[in-house]
Design a protein around this motif. Structure first.
Motif, short mmCIF file in Angstrom:
data_model
loop_
_atom_site.label_atom_id
_atom_site.label_comp_id
_atom_site.label_asym_id
_atom_site.label_seq_id
_atom_site.Cartn_x
_atom_site.Cartn_y
_atom_site.Cartn_z
N SER A 260 -12.91 3.89 1.69
CA SER A 260 -13.46 5.07 2.94
C SER A 260 -14.61 6.24 1.90
N THR A 261 -15.45 7.03 2.64
CA THR A 261 -16.22 7.64 2.20
C THR A 261 -15.44 9.48 2.45
N VAL A 262 -15.40 10.14 1.77
CA VAL A 262 -15.09 11.41 1.58
C VAL A 262 -15.66 12.35 1.18
N ARG A 263 -16.12 13.42 2.59
CA ARG A 263 -17.19 14.56 2.42
C ARG A 263 -16.08 15.86 1.70
N VAL A 264 -16.94 16.41 0.82
CA VAL A 264 -16.62 17.54 -0.31
C VAL A 264 -17.48 18.60 0.58
N SER A 265 -17.24 19.34 1.05
CA SER A 265 -18.33 20.40 2.12
C SER A 265 -18.75 21.78 1.02
N THR A 266 -19.44 21.06 -0.30
CA THR A 266 -19.44 21.71 -2.11
C THR A 266 -21.08 21.33 -1.59
N PHE A 267 -21.84 22.38 -1.35
CA PHE A 267 -23.22 21.56 -2.14
C PHE A 267 -23.60 20.89 -3.36
N TYR A 268 -24.56 19.84 -3.64
CA TYR A 268 -24.17 19.21 -5.13
C TYR A 268 -25.44 19.77 -5.94
N TYR A 269 -25.08 20.13 -6.99
CA TYR A 269 -25.95 20.89 -7.36
C TYR A 269 -26.25 19.68 -9.42
N PRO A 270 -26.71 19.67 -9.57
CA PRO A 270 -26.46 18.66 -11.39
C PRO A 270 -25.31 19.67 -12.04
N GLY A 271 -24.23 18.87 -12.02
CA GLY A 271 -23.52 19.18 -13.27
C GLY A 271 -22.31 18.86 -12.45
N SER A 284 -22.86 10.68 -4.07
CA SER A 284 -24.39 11.25 -3.30
C SER A 284 -24.09 12.55 -2.76
N ILE A 285 -25.50 12.43 -1.66
CA ILE A 285 -25.59 13.62 -1.51
C ILE A 285 -25.85 13.36 0.44
N GLU A 286 -25.21 14.30 1.13
CA GLU A 286 -25.93 14.15 3.18
C GLU A 286 -26.49 14.59 3.52
N LYS A 287 -27.50 13.44 3.60
CA LYS A 287 -28.73 14.45 4.77
C LYS A 287 -28.54 15.62 5.47
N ASP A 288 -29.49 16.19 4.86
CA ASP A 288 -29.48 16.97 5.89
C ASP A 288 -28.69 18.92 5.60
N SER A 289 -26.96 18.93 5.15
CA SER A 289 -26.62 19.36 4.35
C SER A 289 -25.59 19.53 3.43
N GLY A 290 -26.32 18.77 2.30
CA GLY A 290 -26.89 18.59 1.23
C GLY A 290 -24.95 18.82 0.22
N ALA A 291 -23.96 18.09 1.42
CA ALA A 291 -22.36 18.48 0.25
C ALA A 291 -22.66 17.19 -0.35
N MET A 292 -21.48 17.17 -0.83
CA MET A 292 -21.28 15.85 -2.29
C MET A 292 -20.52 14.85 -0.82
N LEU A 293 -20.63 13.49 -1.15
CA LEU A 293 -19.84 12.50 -0.44
C LEU A 293 -19.77 11.62 -1.49
N LEU A 294 -18.02 11.14 -1.78
CA LEU A 294 -17.66 10.43 -2.42
C LEU A 294 -17.38 9.25 -1.84
N HIS A 295 -17.31 7.83 -1.90
CA HIS A 295 -17.65 6.56 -2.25
C HIS A 295 -16.33 5.83 -2.81
N LEU A 296 -15.09 5.43 -1.60
CA LEU A 296 -13.82 5.25 -2.58
C LEU A 296 -13.42 3.99 -1.92
N PRO A 297 -12.61 3.23 -2.72
CA PRO A 297 -12.03 2.28 -2.64
C PRO A 297 -10.62 2.33 -1.54
N GLY A 298 -10.18 1.31 -0.92
CA GLY A 298 -8.88 1.79 -0.51
C GLY A 298 -7.77 1.73 -1.76
N GLY A 299 -6.87 2.33 -1.27
CA GLY A 299 -5.48 2.38 -1.85
C GLY A 299 -5.71 4.43 -2.02
N ARG A 300 -4.23 4.29 -2.77
CA ARG A 300 -4.01 5.73 -3.32
C ARG A 300 -4.61 6.51 -4.92
#
Length: 340
Positions: A260-271, A284-300
């Motif tokens: 899955s891909t989880v969107r974190v509603s925080t602007f990405y910034y180096p650090g 990853s950085i979401e296009k247009d919004s600049g939010a952080m995207l995390l690509h995660l494997p299945g499972g807990r």
């Protein structure tokens, strides 16, 4: 030769001052590319053309105008006292430093007023300072140095026996105390935010614009009101549970059957750094919004988001720390040498 030695000492002192403040200046200079400073000038109170001294201001601006006048009086009186003392005695003045800080004060005051409008229009990047009255910081520095020159030059004996020195010294202290009172009184005062400014902040972005990164395409869109809260699935489904959510440290749990891909509603910034189960993963950085995207494997998974120092910021901190240690050590050695 003596003049050259003084110039070298002055340059060394300025360089050492910059090294002490490296923790601020180095990131400011080298991370400038991540923030569109030009957006600042679109904010109502970020337009330099409306923020010169001695314009039609609110109480804040009028207070700054008065402080500028009092600083000018302090410098004028200081120079008069120093000149009068130098004329009447063989006191050895440091003319180079005295001239430098006098001209620096004059420049900082002039560039804070509308007289310097043409300079602000011509010099690239100057408008991103937003408010010309911020040059009062330089004016205050110059005033402090010139006041120090005055205190060093004029003795208590001069004040007692010389009527001229006594009058100007009294006026000088009155101006200093008034300036101190006005500055502290305004800082302690609490003024309500005007309704139109409050509306600008809440509905149209306000000064928040200047903190948005370059990868945000629509600077006026309020992405904080999008559905999903702090974290949400952009791709995939499952369970999300926040365990800790601080400004620089976030922990949440993800439980999915498929990647899955989880969107974190925080602007990405180096650090920003992300890890799952102790293993670091790319952000990853979401296009247009600049939010952080995390690509995660299945499972807990236990996901950790942490804002860390970059190598650049870490280096800047160490430069400042080492400079501070050197300065304290030098002062201690000088004091020990003088006492012995």
């Amino acid at each position: 030769k003596k003049s050259l030695r003084r110039s070298i000492k002055s340059i060394a002192a300025i360089s050492f001052g910059f090294s002490l403040s490296a923790i601020y200046f180095i990131p400011m200079i080298f991370e400038r590319k991540f923030v569109p400073l030009e957006w600042m000038t679109e904010v109502r109170w970020g337009d330099y053309r409306k923020n010169f001294l001695f314009m039609d201001h609110d109480s804040f601006g009028k207070n700054l105008d008065l402080i500028a006048v009092l600083l000018t009086l302090c410098v004028t009186i200081s120079l008069i006292l120093i000149y009068h003392k130098g004329k009447k005695s063989d006191y050895n003045l440091n003319i180079e430093q005295l001239s430098f800080f006098s001209w620096l004060f004059l420049f900082s005051i002039l560039i804070s007023t509308a007289i310097s409008m043409f300079i602000w229009e011509v010099v690239p990047g100057l408008s991103t300072i937003q408010s010309p009255w911020r040059w009062l910081t330089v004016s205050t520095l110059s005033t402090s140095v010139l006041v120090a020159f005055t205190v060093e030059t004029i003795s208590l004996r001069d004040i007692r026996i010389n009527r001229f020195s006594r009058i100007f010294a009294s006026f000088f202290h009155a101006v200093l105390l008034t300036n101190l009172y006005l500055s502290s009184a305004y800082m302690m005062a609490s003024e309500p935010i005007k309704n139109d400014d409050l509306e600008w902040i809440l509905k149209r972005g306000g000064d928040v614009i200047e903190y948005r990164p370059i990868w945000l395409s629509d600077k006026k869109k309020d992405f904080s009101k999008e559905k999903g809260g702090h974290i949400a699935f952009k791709e995939g489904t499952g369970r999300l549970e926040i365990r800790s959510w601080k400004s620089d440290f976030r922990v949440f749990e993800v439980d999915t059957e498929l990647p899955s891909t989880v969107r974190v509603s925080t602007f990405y910034y180096p650090g920003w750094a992300a890890s799952i189960n102790g293993r670091e993963i790319p952000i990853s950085i979401e296009k247009d919004s600049g939010a952080m995207l995390l690509h995660l494997p299945g499972g807990r998974h236990d996901v950790l988001l942490e804002f860390r120092d970059t190598p650049l910021r870490r280096t800047a901190k160490w430069i400042s720390i080492i400079s501070l240690i050197i300065s304290l050590t030098s002062l201690a050695m000088a004091r020990f040498k003088k006492s012995s």
